[in-house]
Enzyme design. Structure first.
Site, PDB file in Angstrom:
ATOM      1  N   ASP A 242       0.853  -1.232   0.009  1.00 33.49           N
ATOM      2  CA  ASP A 242      -0.163  -0.131  -0.014  1.00 33.49           C
ATOM      3  C   ASP A 242       0.775   1.321  -0.004  1.00 33.49           C
ATOM      4  OD1 ASP A 242      -2.375   1.410   2.457  1.00 33.49           O
ATOM      5  OD2 ASP A 242      -1.778   1.945   0.364  1.00 33.49           O
TER       6      ASP A 242
ATOM      7  N   SER B 190      -1.541  16.437 -11.532  1.00 37.55           N
ATOM      8  CA  SER B 190      -2.082  16.235 -12.924  1.00 37.55           C
ATOM      9  C   SER B 190      -2.448  17.513 -13.715  1.00 37.55           C
ATOM     10  CB  SER B 190      -2.954  15.055 -13.115  1.00 37.55           C
ATOM     11  OG  SER B 190      -3.457  14.986 -14.381  1.00 37.55           O
TER      12      SER B 190
HETATM   13  N1  LIG Z   1      -9.292   3.614   2.631  1.00 31.85           N
HETATM   14  C1  LIG Z   1      -8.246   3.527   2.182  1.00 31.85           C
HETATM   15  C2  LIG Z   1      -6.972   3.153   1.869  1.00 31.85           C
HETATM   16  C3  LIG Z   1      -5.944   4.064   1.172  1.00 31.85           C
HETATM   17  N2  LIG Z   1      -6.355   5.322   0.652  1.00 31.85           N
HETATM   18  N3  LIG Z   1      -4.735   3.303   1.059  1.00 31.85           N
HETATM   19  N4  LIG Z   1      -5.138   2.147   1.524  1.00 31.85           N
HETATM   20  C4  LIG Z   1      -6.158   2.088   1.894  1.00 31.85           C
HETATM   21  N5  LIG Z   1      -6.694   0.985   2.585  1.00 31.85           N
HETATM   22  C5  LIG Z   1      -5.573  -0.204   2.854  1.00 31.85           C
HETATM   23  C6  LIG Z   1      -6.583  -1.130   3.610  1.00 31.85           C
HETATM   24  C7  LIG Z   1      -7.806  -0.663   3.883  1.00 31.85           C
HETATM   25  C8  LIG Z   1      -7.966   0.466   2.969  1.00 31.85           C
END
Ligand SMILES: N#Cc1c(N)n[nH]c1N1CCCC1
Length: 328
Positions: free
Chosen positions: A34, A198
């Site tokens: 993430d 952007s």
């Molecule tokens: N909402 C949200 C979110 C985000 N903006 N980046 N990662 C997220 N998540 C990772 C696991 C659950 C949500």
């Protein structure tokens, strides 16, 4: 040094899951990489059994190299309202062939229902900037921050695909992974994200419209969330498209294929093909589809999530503090 690991999409590309190993002997978990957060947290043996439904858990007592980080705790809440919390161990973490011997591994004691109900996801590996790591009293480095000095280049690349395995590479740009030129744009990491602006967008074959959109490149968000005015301009071009408050977004007839959506990256462009804008059918008859492009209302910035990222080969360059986008 450099490395590569495969990442696989769940149904509808809702998230991409990537294998990692923790501890000695290695415990193999599959987690959500993430770039929109900066905690490495995993399901663990410290959780209540009722919160675990099929996930693989990290057991620090089964790792000869784990050491509790005395007095440290963490707690995170994501933009979608999901959350988790727990305590912290230092242990060895391997991704592909890359190992960090003293990585902070945040063991969950509690997770919200969104995580319990997602049987295939064993946790998150944050690839955002360490400034937003939630460990208290001392924030802990991300895996990338711990490994980046030893990489041939201080960067990683995301090559997410629609319904097919893709990869995260660390320390190098694979020239075979993209076509044409990489469009580079400066990163604003002041909020801990891979932020950029952007310059504008186009709908289908229409003229490019100058319209600054400031947002983040976020592998942990499924959709492409943009300013309300841009989103309505896009859906205006689709016969029968409407904002459906029950569904919580724009819905439109699954056929014909909607127009492409183009957004600018510096003096280049990224094209989201129309067939990637139809995110998922909302009814069993597959007549209406939920759009992959939706409003960023209430967030404070746009989010270039998986719908945008999976069209491209994206370079997250911490050395140059820039993002590179290329077609593939
Ligand atoms: N909402 C949200 C979110 C985000 N903006 N980046 N990662 C997220 N998540 C990772 C696991 C659950 C949500």
């Amino acid at each position: 040094d450099f490395g590569s690991v495969s990442t696989d999409p769940e149904k509808h590309d809702v998230e991409y899951l990537t294998p990692i190993s923790i501890g000695t002997p290695p415990q193999d978990l599959i987690v959500d990489f993430d770039t929109g957060s900066s905690d490495l947290w995993v399901f663990s043996t410290e959780m209540a059994a009722s919160d675990i439904k099929g996930q693989t858990v990290y057991d620090p007592s089964n790792s000869s190299t784990s050491q509790i980080l005395q007095g440290s705790t963490w707690e995170i809440t994501y933009g979608d309202g999901s959350s988790s919390s727990g305590d912290v161990y230092i242990d060895t973490v391997t991704i592909g062939n890359l190992t960090v011997p003293n990585q902070a591994v945040e063991a969950a004691k509690k997770v919200s229902s969104e995580f319990t109900e997602d049987p295939n996801n064993d946790g998150l590996l944050g690839l955002g900037f360490t400034s937003i790591n939630t460990v208290q009293p001392t924030p802990q480095n991300t895996f990338f921050d711990n490994i980046k000095e030893s990489l041939d280049a201080r960067l990683f690349t995301a090559d997410l695909k629609h319904g097919a395995p893709g990869s995260y590479n660390f320390g190098y740009i694979d020239p075979a992974a993209y076509i044409g030129n990489i469009s580079w744009t400066p990163v604003d990491n002041s909020q801990g994200f891979w932020g950029f602006t952007s310059p504008g967008y186009a709908v289908g074959t229409g003229a490019f419209r100058n319209h600054s959109m400031t947002g983040i490149a976020d592998t942990g968000t499924t959709l492409l969330l943009l300013p309300k005015s841009v989103v309505s301009a896009y859906y205006k071009e689709i016969q029968g498209a409407e904002y459906d408050s029950d569904q919580g977004g724009y819905v439109f007839p699954c056929s014909p294929t909607p127009p492409d959506f183009v957004f600018g990256v510096n003096n280049g462009i990224v094209t989201v093909p129309g067939d990637m804008v139809s995110y998922a059918p909302v009814d069993t008859a597959n007549q209406n589809c939920f759009g992959g492009i939706q409003r960023d209302t209430g967030i404070g910035f746009s989010i270039f999530g998986d719908v945008a990222l999976k069209t491209s080969f994206v370079v997250f360059d911490a050395g140059g503090l820039q993002l590179g986008w290329a077609a593939k």
